[in-house]
Design a protein around this motif. Structure first.
Motif, PDB file in Angstrom:
ATOM      1  N   PRO A   1      15.033   7.769 -21.533  1.00  0.00           N
ATOM      2  CA  PRO A   1      14.748   7.466 -20.873  1.00  0.00           C
ATOM      3  C   PRO A   1      16.426   6.324 -20.199  1.00  0.00           C
ATOM      4  O   PRO A   1      15.785   6.037 -18.638  1.00  0.00           O
ATOM      5  CB  PRO A   1      13.587   6.832 -21.071  1.00  0.00           C
TER       6      PRO A   1
ATOM      7  N   VAL B   1      11.467   0.769 -17.521  1.00  0.00           N
ATOM      8  CA  VAL B   1      11.330   2.211 -18.588  1.00  0.00           C
ATOM      9  C   VAL B   1      11.861   2.541 -20.048  1.00  0.00           C
ATOM     10  O   VAL B   1      10.969   2.864 -20.494  1.00  0.00           O
ATOM     11  CB  VAL B   1      12.531   2.965 -17.234  1.00  0.00           C
ATOM     12  N   ALA B   2      12.870   2.293 -20.610  1.00  0.00           N
ATOM     13  CA  ALA B   2      13.329   2.535 -21.411  1.00  0.00           C
ATOM     14  C   ALA B   2      12.649   1.724 -23.182  1.00  0.00           C
ATOM     15  O   ALA B   2      13.423   2.625 -24.156  1.00  0.00           O
ATOM     16  CB  ALA B   2      14.971   3.318 -21.478  1.00  0.00           C
TER      17      ALA B   2
ATOM     18  N   THR C   1      13.994  11.799 -28.430  1.00  0.00           N
ATOM     19  CA  THR C   1      12.543  11.518 -26.972  1.00  0.00           C
ATOM     20  C   THR C   1      11.154  12.429 -27.744  1.00  0.00           C
ATOM     21  O   THR C   1      10.574  12.020 -27.175  1.00  0.00           O
ATOM     22  CB  THR C   1      12.684  12.334 -25.521  1.00  0.00           C
TER      23      THR C   1
END
Ligand code: ATP
Ligand code: ATP
Ligand code: MG
Ligand code: MG
Lengths: 286, 368, 450, 308, 368
Positions: free
Chosen positions: C70, C371-372, A248
């Protein structure tokens, strides 16, 4: 005579200069190590998009969020508990079995003691990688994989050789008069052992610290032998966080987790470093 | 309290070389104070440890209080040992150290306390009961070690050079204190030392060991006056007895060029002998009146007396434990009689006081 | 998110249908609907009659996502509502990319693993190809809870066929990625460069783009491998790389197609278009710089947009360039699936299948998109704005092929040796000829030792 | 130096038959045998088989795994890198350790410095690897940034490029382990009574002469222990390299060492191979390497045996 | 060879507490043998190390051969030191140990060999040249240390308790040997010891230090006869000088109940004094003829003499270094005069030999 003095003072000047350069080098190394640490800590308070821009900038805002992310991701309550259980348990149990073994090996003068010491020492040279496959299979046979007990047992196994090695050094250095004095007073072998045990306490503490620090940072065994989230140790937790944060791109969160994991170590280390270092060296130099 | 007997005790640590103890016979009476002396490595510690049960004799018999206890483990012999460095448990307090043996034996806590307190006051240790050994002075530690030994009223005490770690002054004091203590407790004691003074002052009898063999067992005074052989003669007394090579022939004692009258005591002697003269029995005179000629190498002023180191023209018999010693002949004289360094002097042996030994066996020719 | 909550009631019904022979008291099971006859391996499953008995309503799910990613959050939402709707407890392990290590650990310890979600290629290599997974044919017949369609209706068989065993699907995709060359749309416009189509145009565009035109994290071996694999697939068509890799003699490496691919790669390496130090760039440094506007192109998976979103420069316009075509070459798109398998050793295969069907519901799966920011196999769900190009590319492609043409998945050991040589070529350490000679020899040697 | 056949040298009160000592040793020995020794033996056996470890049973293939390894470039790469850590890394670590020990001996802050230098040894290797990666990143890394800041732009490098990356890894290991070996050597040096140095001082010895005529000979046994420890450490090193590559992204093949390869081949990695036989074969080679080198080191440095 | 001068040398290790050495002035002539004595911690070693250059003085001047060498490093001072434990390099052979300094200085191999062999034969070490220190006896090691010191013909020797590790016998021999060696080489020597006998016998002059302050510098005989203060009086001589508290008033010396005639020497003295009497100057008589009454606590027969420990009713001034000593008064008498233990006796002080000291300053009232 006076020329002698003159020449030697010149030499001395050279020596001093050499020493000066040497010291400079030592201090730069020290500074470097400290700088790495400081940078990590600073980075943990920065923002993701600024962390790599101006490397030595002070944090522009203190991003407590980083620590919240890290805390949640590390699942710190759980992983800490697991680590404390396995590392603490493993260390305590290791000491519980290694101390009497080291004592008997150095103090009971039975035939075969010396080859046995070598046999234990052999284990220091066995890389975890060389045993992990059958160890894993074997533990799963007896349902000890994915199990904190199994991990604790394994931690004991891998720690015993070094602990025995360190503690034989300590026990060997104890004076035999004390033992004899205890014997003269009518103490049996177990009693004599317990008389000697407090004398070996510095060695035990040091060995325990070294074993514990090693296990605290261990993650290969934990990774391979357990997989459940709720059985994760802090080492594996950090590794996973490492993964998550990188995917991320939450670098600052990653640094925050490192800082979180490092903090107890830094505290422990500033408090006990002499013990740790001395313990290590007694084993190695005796 | 008990008597201790060793019958033909031999101890070998290995198959090669001489044994550490060889055929030692020793009868120690109940309450007796025996001092064990001898050069380093002669087997003193070994003998003590065999009695203690920390070592087993290779052959021979050991009786305590009349019964054979070879098979009895150390802890059950009811013997107490005071180690050279005291072997106090550093993590226990003085009280706990003293009471250790009682605790092992399961004595009740209350009884232990009273006993320990009694012993501690006996030894003047009462103020220190809660201290640990690390917080005590050398002399105090020594007394704690004594306390641990006496607290359980053992059949015998063994002490292995208990004073050797103390400084000279303290040693003198503790020496007197141990003597007094032993007399008060009337405990059978074997005391190992390599200190001349301790040997001469503390024991009822002194055992002189050399290379594992008993040389003489006698009272200190007898040992000094009537050494059984040349070894004992040289070992006891400082400075050491001068030992000259001589022979008796035709009623004359021949030493170097001197032909001396053989003292009455030795008139039956004959053949090669060693002539022993303690430094204080050597007198120095001017040329012409003495027995032997000598050259003054060194004059040492010790304050109340003077030691004169001489080179003489008679072969000396040097104690082979120190075979590399320079050949020296020493006289102790009054400061007023001190010769000048480098001068040549005459030496007079006090023939009433000299010792004669058989040159081969080393045995004394003196009949006490 | 809250999408899932709205699905509660329809799902309950749907699940109860498939829970027919579960015998689970907690689940509502009014109609014992038969779904057995449809699937071939069913008798095998039925052989383990006690097995369904063992299903105490727990589903053990091992996932490739790390907590905090996510995708994980989306899946967690699906799982939560699944649990609520069906009463089946989902015991999920967010294992990270080394999920198979954990799977292996669990399997050999005899612990049940009912569902594994991971990239299709390693799944194929580690489990499917060795017969350790179950056929998912019956899932295709299952109705998607909350919708009026069956799984088979919405998941294109072209995806499923790639990893089919004996014609039956074993991997059920829920994310479909691809790869290509990414760029910032604005930047290309600013530079006045036409969007390149062919390899030559691409090289020209790179040279025109100035410094660090092609950013690349060279420390990731399989990123390096993108170039050569793509070039081979372009020159020789889908399967050409796999065929070369699996040729026991190694001679297949000496084809003209491969020679052309190697030549093109060498051209890129020598052109200087690659950012300086690319060979020592530690992921994700290069992509980070690229996203920050230092550099123009980056070859990567379609996940790049979501990976770099948090730090890309303001106004970044995510565009994707299909891998450039070559003269006389082939066109096809990479289909990089992330999917589920149900291991043979599963205790609750039924619950696993139910979950698959449940999760493929369009609203639930939409989370992956919204979202992802991933593409999903269902074309009836939207597209993340940054991936429109990718969707177009997939749609426009006449054919699809596996990531790395299946070499990574099919021959994992060989793949390592390949990457080693490929790195040398890509870093300019060996010439094209040398590379071909060595890889040919290596291939022969490898197959020789099998 | 065995015990004389007929005589017992040890004191009887402390001498125990095996049984009594056995009770003290048994627990440790049992766990040690079960957790370390039995698996070690098993590893040797597995190395002669082909086995995936999931449901299948091992199939005996003789030396096939070894033969395969000998032909594998990856294996030789890992092998050579392991040796590189061992030898090149070892030389550097020991050189620095010695220089530092000598310098530290006379420095006032030696306790503090030693503590700082030792610190990396208690930090999780993952954290160290992260820090090291940040340090050496090509463009915005700390090192290159620093070099630029002090005007040494010409000294900047792509530290992680294939030709440098492994050296960078070794540099990281040197950074970590130098502190460890300084600690051990310092303990050895501290053991040397001061009067030896004073005696040398009085004779007018230079620092170098003191190093070679006093320090080295008198720390020889400690050095030999340290060398043995280094052999083991160098061959075992895994965590730092593994984490240096990242989690989830397999470490770059150009940094693989033997333990990393064991892990990649047999235990995990993103696209796992599960070749337990082959992994075991590498493990056996590691074991053999440790064994041979420890014996070798001890033979070279022979003099007064140190427990090992 | 060279003279050594210390001018007002002070050494502080820390800022608190008294200095380790304070204002030490010492002139050592070329070739002189100086012995340094004093209680433990008095600064003996520190002084030696300052001269050697292993330690620098805080203030003060140090001259060797007349020139200030404060800044010259140890290696360039041409001084040799014999350490208490010899500091022989355990990994080098005897020959290598002796030749160490030559090697460091780059002397050629051949020259080194001949020099080492000459020194070794001088010291009787020739047979052991190839042995390592671990294989030598204590005396041999001592000689190797000497060899290492003399081989390069230094300007001065410094010896820090070189004999303290040897057993008593060997000590006597080595003592004589060092004296002889020093005379032969005629080397300026500073010799530290805490041994009475060494102090009294070896040096040309003795320096008595206490708490870093020089107490007296004198020849051994003068030191014994004319101690400058009570400290020196008690420090020199064994057993130690008995020190009684008394006072002079009205021409009488009052000690306890006894009123004695003040010896002529002290007639001008007045006020509180300490009365020092060496054990050999104390005589024991029957009740009624003595100065003081005493109770015989212990009689130690040392062979040629007897030490009598007495309890007397006069306060004693105990050396505060051993404050916990039991208050003992010792007389050394001839064996023939030994009293019976436990008896009460009369004590006669030899007034011609007693010392008087000012009770406050401790300085002697005797004028030599
Ligand atoms: N455990 C042992 N193994 C082998 N030999 C031993 C052992 N203990 C003592 N010896 C040998 O036995 C002999 C006597 O030793 P012992 O310790 O009794 O001497 P000692 O008279 O106490 O000497 P010291 O005065 O030096 O303490 C010595 O030669 C010694 O080397
Ligand atoms: N390096 C040091 N740092 C601090 N204090 C020191 C140091 N060396 C010596 N001292 C102190 O200086 C004083 C004199 O010490 P020194 O070693 O000279 O005594 P000494 O007369 O040689 O004693 P001993 O007879 O016990 O050897 C002592 O109080 C000692 O504690
Ligand atoms: Mg002894
Ligand atoms: Mg001293």
């Amino acid at each position: 005579m006076s020329t002698d003095v003159h020449v030697s003072s010149l030499q001395r000047g050279g020596r001093l200069a050499g020493r000066g350069i040497g010291r400079l080098f030592v201090w730069s190394w020290v500074l470097f190590s400290l700088a790495m640490l400081v940078w990590l800590i600073l980075a943990a308070f920065k923002r993701n998009n600024s962390v790599f821009r101006d490397l030595w900038a002070l944090p522009d805002s203190n991003e407590i969020q980083n620590f919240r992310d890290a805390w949640d991701l590390l699942n710190l309550a759980r992983t800490t508990l697991n680590s404390v259980l396995t590392v603490g348990g493993g260390t305590a149990l290791t000491m519980a079995v290694a101390a009497p073994a080291a004592y008997a090996l150095t103090r009971m003068y039975f035939r075969g003691a010396s080859p046995l010491i070598s046999f234990f020492a052999l284990g220091i040279g066995v890389p975890v990688h060389a045993i992990i496959i059958p160890l894993f299979v074997g533990l799963s046979e007896v349902n000890l994989t994915n199990n904190l007990w199994g991990l604790t047992l394994t931690y004991m196994g891998v720690s015993i050789p070094f602990a025995v090695f360190l503690m034989t050094g300590f026990f060997r250095s104890l004076p035999s008069e004390l033992e004899e004095a205890a014997v003269m007073e009518g103490a049996g072998p177990l009693r004599v052992f317990f008389v000697m045990l407090p004398l070996a306490r510095p060695g035990m503490v040091a060995s325990a610290l070294i074993v514990a620090v090693g296990l605290w940072n261990e993650f290969l065994l934990a990774l391979v032998l357990t997989y459940d989230v709720d059985k994760r140790t802090i080492g594996v937790g950090l590794l996973n966080t490492f993964g998550a944060m990188r995917y991320t791109s939450n670098w600052v969160g990653l640094f925050a987790s490192v800082v979180i994991m490092l903090t107890p170590l830094i505290i422990l280390y500033t408090w006990m470093s002499r013990r740790i270092i001395e313990g290590l060296t007694v084993g190695a130099t005796k | 309290m008990a008597s201790i007997s060793l019958h033909a005790v031999t101890k070998r640590f290995d198959d090669i070389g001489p044994p550490a103890l060889s055929e030692v016979d020793l009868e120690i009476e109940d309450g007796e104070f025996i001092v064990l002396v001898g050069p380093s490595g002669c087997g003193k510690t070994t003998l003590l440890r065999i009695v203690a049960g920390l070592e087993t004799a290779t052959t021979g018999e050991l009786l305590i209080g009349g019964s054979d206890i070879s098979g009895v483990p150390a802890g059950d012999r009811n013997i107490a040992m005071v180690f050279q460095n005291y072997a106090l448990f550093p993590h226990l307090t003085v009280a706990e150290n003293i009471g250790f043996g009682l605790k092992i034996r399961g004595t009740s806590k209350a009884e232990r306390r009273t006993t320990v307190e009694r012993v501690a006051s006996l030894l003047g240790l009462s103020p220190y009961l809660e201290r640990r050994p690390g917080e005590l002075s050398g002399g105090q530690r020594q007394r704690v070690a004594m306390g641990r030994a006496i607290v359980r009223q053992p059949a015998a005490f063994l002490m292995d050079e208990p004073l050797s770690n103390l400084d000279a002054k303290l040693r003198v004091e503790m020496r007197a204190e141990i003597s007094r203590m032993q007399r008060r407790l009337n405990a059978t004691t074997i005391y190992v030392t390599h200190d001349q003074t301790e040997a001469m002052t503390m024991g009822d009898r002194v055992v002189v060991l050399n290379k594992g063999v008993v040389q003489q067992i006698a009272s200190p005074a007898d040992l000094y006056r009537y050494p059984a052989n040349a070894f004992v003669a040289q070992f006891i007394g400082a400075p050491t007895m001068n030992m000259l090579v001589g022979s008796i022939a035709g009623g004359r004692l021949v030493v170097g060029t001197a032909q001396l009258k053989v003292p009455e005591r030795f008139e039956s002697a004959d053949g090669p002998v060693l002539v022993g003269a303690r430094p204080e029995h050597v007198h120095i005179g001017d040329r012409g009146i003495g027995h032997l000629g000598g050259h003054v190498v060194l004059v040492e002023h010790l304050g109340k007396e003077v030691q004169v180191h001489l080179e003489i023209d008679v072969p000396l018999d040097i104690d082979d434990a120190h075979g590399d010693a320079s050949e020296a002949f020493v006289a102790t004289v009054d400061p007023s009689e001190a010769p000048v360094e480098g001068s040549d002097v005459d030496i007079v042996l006090d023939l009433d006081q000299v010792h004669l030994f058989d040159r081969d066996s080393g045995l004394t020719l003196t009949r006490p | 998110g809250n999408d899932d909550d709205s699905d509660v009631s329809p799902t309950t019904e749907a699940v109860s249908e498939s829970e027919s022979d579960a015998g689970d008291g907690s689940a509502v099971a009014p109609e014992p609907e038969d779904d057995g006859g449809a699937v071939a391996p069913e008798p095998e499953d039925d052989g383990d009659t006690p097995e369904p008995e063992g299903e105490d309503g727990t589903l053990r799910y091992f996932s490739m996502w790390n907590e905090g990613e996510p995708q994980q959050e989306v899946l967690q939402g699906i799982i939560d509502s699944f649990e609520e709707d069906t009463g089946v407890e989902v015991d999920v392990l967010w294992a990270g990319r080394e999920v198979l290590t954990s799977v292996r650990a669990a399997l050999s310890a005899g612990d049940p693993v009912d569902l594994i979600g991971f990239e299709a290629e390693p799944l194929a290599g580690a489990l499917v190809n060795t017969g350790e997974t179950r056929s998912l044919a019956s899932v295709l017949e299952q109705q998607i809870p909350g919708e009026d369609v069956m799984v088979g209706d919405v998941i294109p068989s072209s995806f499923l066929d790639i990893y089919a065993v004996d014609g039956e699907p074993h991997i059920m995709p829920y994310v479909v990625n691809s790869s290509g060359i990414h760029y910032d749309g604005r930047r290309l416009t600013e530079l006045g460069i036409e969007r390149p189509k062919t390899w030559d145009e691409f090289i020209a565009a790179s040279l025109a783009a100035g410094e660090n035109a092609v950013q690349h994290d060279g420390l990731i071996n399989f990123y390096n491998a993108y170039w050569l694999y793509w070039l081979i697939v372009r020159h020789g068509g889908p399967g050409a790389f796999n065929a070369a890799a699996s040729d026991p003699t190694g001679e297949a490496w000496r084809s003209d197609a491969i020679a052309g691919a190697v030549e093109d790669l060498v051209e890129l390496v020598e052109s200087g278009a690659l950012a300086e130090g690319y060979e020592g760039s530690n992921w994700p440094i290069a992509q980070q710089e690229w996203a920050n506007g230092n550099g123009t192109f980056n070859i990567n998976g379609t996940w790049l947009a979501s990976e770099t979103a948090s730090y890309s420069s303001e106004g970044f316009e995510y565009r994707l360039l299909p891998f450039p075509t070559t003269e006389g070459g082939f066109e096809s798109a990479e289909v990089y699936q992330i999917g589920w398998v149900v291991p043979q050793a599963a205790d609750s295969p039924r619950a696993a299948q139910d979950f698959i069907a449940y999760a493929l519901n369009s609203e639930r799966l939409a989370g992956m998109v919204d979202v992802a920011k991933n593409l999903v196999p269902r074309s009836d769900i939207g597209v993340p704005p940054d991936l429109q190009d990718a969707v177009d590319m997939l749609a426009a492609s006449p054919a699809g092929h596996r990531p790395y043409d299946g070499v990574q998945g099919d021959y994992p050991e060989y793949w390592i040796e390949f990457m080693l040589l490929d790195d040398q070529l890509f870093f300019g350490q060996i010439s094209g000829e040398e590379f071909i000679d060595r890889i040919a020899a290596k291939t022969a040697e490898y197959w020789d030792s099998q | 130096m065995g015990v004389p056949s007929t005589m017992d040298v040890s004191p009887p009160h402390l001498r125990h038959d095996g049984r009594r000592a056995g009770a003290f040793i048994a627990p440790a020995l049992a766990i040690y045998l079960a957790i370390i020794m039995a698996p070690t033996v098993a590893t040797v056996w597995i190395s002669f088989t082909e086995w995936r470890g999931i449901g299948d049973s091992p199939e005996f293939v003789g030396l096939e795994n070894y033969r395969h390894l000998l032909k594998s470039d990856t294996f030789w790469g890992s092998f050579n890198r392991t040796l590189a850590i061992l030898i090149a890394g070892g030389l550097v670590v020991f050189f620095f350790s010695f220089v530092f020990t000598m310098l530290l001996r006379e420095m006032r802050a030696k306790r503090f410095i030693r503590a700082v230098l030792f610190f990396p040894n208690i930090v999780p290797p993952v954290a160290l690897a992260i820090a090291w990666g940040v340090l050496l990143a090509p463009r915005n890394g700390l090192l290159n940034g620093f070099l630029e800041a002090i005007g040494l732009e010409s000294a900047t490098r792509t530290w992680l490029a294939p030709d440098l990356i492994f050296r960078s890894v070794i540099a990281g290991l040197v950074w970590i382990y130098t502190g460890f070996f300084i600690t051990i050597l310092m303990a050895g040096v501290d053991r040397i009574p001061k009067h030896f140095y004073e005696a040398a001082d009085l004779e007018g010895a230079t620092p170098r002469q003191k190093l070679f005529r006093v320090t080295l000979p008198l720390t020889w046994d400690v050095l030999s222990v340290a060398a043995v420890l280094w052999v083991i450490t160098a061959i075992k090193t895994f965590e730092f390299i593994y984490a240096f590559g990242g989690s989830g992204t397999d470490p770059s093949i150009s940094t693989w060492t033997l333990p990393v390869q064991v892990y990649a081949v047999a235990l995990g990695n993103r696209s796992p191979i599960f070749a337990l036989g082959q992994g075991s074969a590498i493990a056996v080679i590691m074991l053999a390497l440790v064994g041979v080198l420890v014996v070798l080191v001890r033979r070279i440095m022979r003099r007064r045996g140190v427990e090992f």
